[in-house]
Design an enzyme around this catalytic site. Structure first.
Site, short mmCIF file in Angstrom:
data_model
loop_
_atom_site.label_atom_id
_atom_site.label_comp_id
_atom_site.label_asym_id
_atom_site.label_seq_id
_atom_site.Cartn_x
_atom_site.Cartn_y
_atom_site.Cartn_z
N HIS A 115 4.97 -40.89 -19.54
CA HIS A 115 5.09 -39.50 -19.08
C HIS A 115 6.35 -38.87 -19.67
O HIS A 115 6.33 -37.75 -20.18
CB HIS A 115 5.17 -39.44 -17.56
N HIS A 126 -2.10 -37.96 -17.98
CA HIS A 126 -3.05 -38.97 -17.55
C HIS A 126 -4.33 -38.85 -18.38
O HIS A 126 -4.74 -37.74 -18.77
CB HIS A 126 -3.39 -38.80 -16.06
N HIS A 148 4.05 -46.81 -17.66
CA HIS A 148 3.31 -45.60 -17.30
C HIS A 148 4.26 -44.41 -17.15
O HIS A 148 4.05 -43.34 -17.74
CB HIS A 148 2.54 -45.84 -15.99
N GLU A 149 5.33 -44.61 -16.38
CA GLU A 149 6.28 -43.51 -16.16
C GLU A 149 7.06 -43.17 -17.42
O GLU A 149 7.38 -42.00 -17.67
CB GLU A 149 7.22 -43.86 -15.01
#
EC number: 3.4.24.66
Length: 271
Positions: A176, A182, A172-173
């Site tokens: 980014h 998101h 997830h990070e």
């Protein structure tokens, strides 16, 4: 009951107690019992991240995005295409990184395994840094958070120990850092989810603002690793995001990138 019968009953009772004690000792040695379940294994990615970032002194956008401190870094928030990591002549996008020595060896292995999946399914290759100016520095500070996209210099990806070192959270990070927002902030999100503004904690409503995103011709993905869970920033755990038209549709992710997450990486970086 004669003496022999009493002795037999007593022996059976002792054997039963002995077996129960052995089971308890084995559970203690394994650090768990049959009734105990790691609650974090039941949480979606966003719930884990928000719990870990709770009480953070740093101002975060959408719960885990570190606000850029330079004019150059701001470009990613206005034009996602301009914050892609550069591609080599061979078509591979090399993202240099360093992993803090403050992680244990098994934690480093978890981080590298999460990175490895990108190389297996996309043209993104996370490679150990030599002397590159632009690179990711994975560090066990407070919380789970990242900057958005390519900055052009050292950029820290924070993965706190005992909470953030999970395959899905790491990916997830990293997404980014590769330039992805998101899922619930997509420009077309109102066609797919209803935001229950009245259930959102007052100071966190900005985390549900829409972005002017390029959705790369991909469908809205309830199963994206970048999707908030149902009760994100909810008052008393009330539902803040409701899928439409099917309010019971599963949202959020607990394991790894979805197929559509992978597709988007390949589209954005023209893999």
């Amino acid at each position: 009951m004669d003496l022999l019968a009493k002795a037999s009953v007593l022996l059976l009772l002792l054997l039963s107690l002995s077996n129960a004690q052995t089971d308890n000792m084995e559970e203690a040695e394994n650090g768990s019992s049959k009734e105990e379940i790691d609650e974090s294994e039941l949480e979606d990615v966003s719930s884990i991240i928000f719990r870990m970032n709770n009480n953070s002194m740093e101002e975060l956008l959408e719960g885990d995005l570190v606000l850029p401190k330079t004019r150059n870094a701001m470009k990613c928030f206005g034009a996602p295409d301009s914050c892609r990591w550069p591609k080599s002549s061979n078509g591979i996008v090399k993202v240099p990184y360093v992993v803090s020595d403050n992680y244990e060896s098994d934690e480093k292995e978890t981080i590298r395994n999460a990175m490895k999946e990108f190389a297996e399914k996309t043209c993104i290759h996370f490679v150990p840094r030599n002397n590159e100016r632009a690179y990711l520095s994975l560090e066990p500070r407070f919380g789970c958070k990242s900057m958005m996209g390519y900055v052009g210099d050292k950029q820290v990806v924070v993965l706190q120990r005992f909470g953030c070192i999970k395959h899905a959270v790491i990916q997830h990070e990293l997404l980014h850092a590769l330039g992805f927002y998101h899922e619930h902030t997509r420009s077309d999100r109102d066609q797919h989810v209803k935001i229950n503004w009245e259930n959102i904690i007052k100071d966190f409503t900005h985390n549900f603002d829409k972005n002017d995103t390029d959705n790369l011709g991909t469908p809205y993905d309830y199963g994206s690793i970048m999707h908030y869970g149902r009760t994100a920033f909810g008052k008393d755990r009330k539902e803040t995001i409701t899928p439409i038209p099917n309010p019971k549709a599963a949202i959020g992710q607990t394991e790894r990138m979805s197929d559509i997450d992978i597709l988007r990486v390949n589209k954005l970086y023209k893999c």
